[in-house]
Design a protein around this motif. Structure first.
Motif, PDB file in Angstrom:
ATOM      1  N   GLU A  93      -0.841   3.124  -3.088  1.00  0.00           N
ATOM      2  CA  GLU A  93      -1.712   4.255  -2.767  1.00  0.00           C
ATOM      3  C   GLU A  93      -1.259   5.520  -3.479  1.00  0.00           C
ATOM      4  O   GLU A  93      -2.090   6.318  -3.946  1.00  0.00           O
ATOM      5  CB  GLU A  93      -1.745   4.469  -1.255  1.00  0.00           C
ATOM      6  N   GLN A  94       0.047   5.704  -3.591  1.00  0.00           N
ATOM      7  CA  GLN A  94       0.557   6.867  -4.310  1.00  0.00           C
ATOM      8  C   GLN A  94       0.293   6.749  -5.812  1.00  0.00           C
ATOM      9  O   GLN A  94       0.035   7.755  -6.495  1.00  0.00           O
ATOM     10  CB  GLN A  94       2.057   7.038  -4.058  1.00  0.00           C
TER      11      GLN A  94
ATOM     12  N   SER B 240      -9.199   0.196  -5.661  1.00  0.00           N
ATOM     13  CA  SER B 240      -8.692  -0.047  -4.317  1.00  0.00           C
ATOM     14  C   SER B 240      -7.271  -0.587  -4.441  1.00  0.00           C
ATOM     15  O   SER B 240      -6.821  -0.957  -5.535  1.00  0.00           O
ATOM     16  CB  SER B 240      -9.578  -1.054  -3.583  1.00  0.00           C
ATOM     17  N   VAL B 241      -6.558  -0.619  -3.324  1.00  0.00           N
ATOM     18  CA  VAL B 241      -5.191  -1.147  -3.351  1.00  0.00           C
ATOM     19  C   VAL B 241      -5.199  -2.610  -3.776  1.00  0.00           C
ATOM     20  O   VAL B 241      -4.335  -3.046  -4.557  1.00  0.00           O
ATOM     21  CB  VAL B 241      -4.539  -0.986  -1.953  1.00  0.00           C
TER      22      VAL B 241
ATOM     23  N   ASP C 122      -3.329   7.741  -6.330  1.00  0.00           N
ATOM     24  CA  ASP C 122      -3.487   9.193  -6.236  1.00  0.00           C
ATOM     25  C   ASP C 122      -2.883   9.903  -7.451  1.00  0.00           C
ATOM     26  O   ASP C 122      -3.459  10.869  -7.969  1.00  0.00           O
ATOM     27  CB  ASP C 122      -2.828   9.708  -4.954  1.00  0.00           C
TER      28      ASP C 122
ATOM     29  N   PRO D  42       0.813  -1.226   0.000  1.00  0.00           N
ATOM     30  CA  PRO D  42       0.000   0.000   0.000  1.00  0.00           C
ATOM     31  C   PRO D  42       0.842   1.270   0.000  1.00  0.00           C
ATOM     32  O   PRO D  42       0.393   2.306  -0.539  1.00  0.00           O
ATOM     33  CB  PRO D  42      -0.820  -0.123   1.295  1.00  0.00           C
TER      34      PRO D  42
END
Length: 256
Positions: free
Chosen positions: A90-91, A101-102, A94, A86
C-alpha cells in the motif's frame, strides 16, 4: 481379433493427409506469430537485491557465528511474506501513485532467494520497463524502512538497486519459442486428426476392402468410364477409321 497397423500404413495415412497436416502446422505458426508480435503486450523485468544480516553491536565480535547465519536464513521466509503484504505494498502504491490494487501489484512481484542464502531478490514485472525498475527499488526501500517497526530488527541492507538498460529486452512474450511450440502442437493435432479421419472413413476403396468386409474373393473389376473417356475413344476410333479408309483408297489408286 486384435487389429494391428504397420509402419507402412502409418506413412500411407500421413502421406494421404499431408496437405491437412501442413496446413495446420502453417496455420498454428501464423497464429502464434501474430499473437506474439501484435496481440500480446511485452513484459519487462527489473530486480533489486537486499541482504539479511544481523546488525553488529559494539560488545559483539566482528565475526558472525553459524547460528546467526542460520537464524537469518530462517527469517527470509518471513520476509518473503511481509514484503508482499498490504503493509508494504500500500505504501508502494501511494509512493509511486499507481492505479493498482494490492492484489495486482502483488501478482507483478516475485521474491526469491537461493537455498541457504541471505540474499533476497525482488523482481518486478511490468509493460513499462521504467516503472518496473521503480517498483522494484521502491518496494525494497519501503521494506527496509518498515521492517524495524514490524519485527523490531534492523538487519536488512540493500545490496544492489534495479537499473534500466538503455535498450531493455522484454522477457515475454518470446516469439520464436511460441512459434516453435505452435509448430509442434500443429503437427501433433494434424497427425492425430489424419488418423481420426482415416478411422472414421468406412468407405470401400480397394478390392482388399471388399474381401475384408464381405469375406468373399473378388472375381472381377468394372472400371468407371466417364463421358470424356467415351468422347475421346469415339474420336480416336473415327480418326483410325478415316486413316484406314484413306490408306485403302491409296492402295486402289496404285493398283489401277
Amino acid at each position: 481379433m486384435e487389429e494391428t497397423i504397420s509402419l507402412k500404413e502409418i506413412f500411407e495415412v500421413i502421406k494421404k493427409r499431408i496437405l491437412l497436416i501442413i496446413s495446420l502446422i502453417v496455420g498454428a505458426a501464423l497464429i502464434a506469430a501474430v499473437a506474439s508480435y501484435f496481440v500480446l503486450t511485452p513484459k519487462y523485468e527489473s530486480s533489486s537485491m537486499f541482504v539479511v544480516n544481523q546488525k553488529q553491536q559494539e560488545d559483539q565480535s566482528s565475526e558472525f557465528t553459524q547460528s546467526d547465519i542460520q537464524a537469518n536464513v530462517k527469517l527470509i521466509n518471513t520476509y518473503n511474506v511481509i514484503i508482499k503484504s498490504p503493509a508494504i505494498l500500500e505504501q508502494v502504491i501511494d509512493e509511486l501513485g499507481l492505479n493498482y490494487s494490492v492484489g495486482q501489484l502483488e501478482s507483478s512481484l516475485n521474491v526469491s532467494s537461493a537455498e541457504n542464502s541471505q540474499v533476497v531478490t525482488v523482481t518486478a514485472t511490468n509493460s513499462d520497463p521504467a516503472l518496473a525498475t521503480k517498483i522494484a527499488n521502491t518496494t525494497v526501500q519501503i521494506f527496509q524502512q518498515e521492517i524495524p517497526d514490524i519485527l523490531s530488527v534492523d538487519n536488512v541492507s540493500i545490496l544492489s538497486e534495479a537499473e534500466m538498460n538503455g535498450n531493455p529486452s522484454p522477457v515475454s512474450p518470446k516469439p520464436m519459442l511460441n512459434i516453435a511450440i505452435a509448430i509442434v502442437l500443429g503437427g501433433m493435432i494434424g497427425v492425430g486428426l489424419a488418423f481420426l479421419l482415416e478411422y472414421l472413413d468406412n468407405t470401400i476403396k480397394t478390392e482388399k476392402d471388399i474381401e475384408d468386409k464381405l469375406g468373399v474373393p473378388v472375381l472381377g473389376v468394372i472400371s468407371h468410364v466417364s463421358d470424356d473417356d467415351i468422347q475421346v475413344n469415339q474420336f480416336q476410333s473415327r480418326k483410325q477409321t478415316r486413316s484406314r479408309g484413306e490408306m485403302h483408297g491409296t492402295q486402289e489408286e496404285k493398283v489401277n
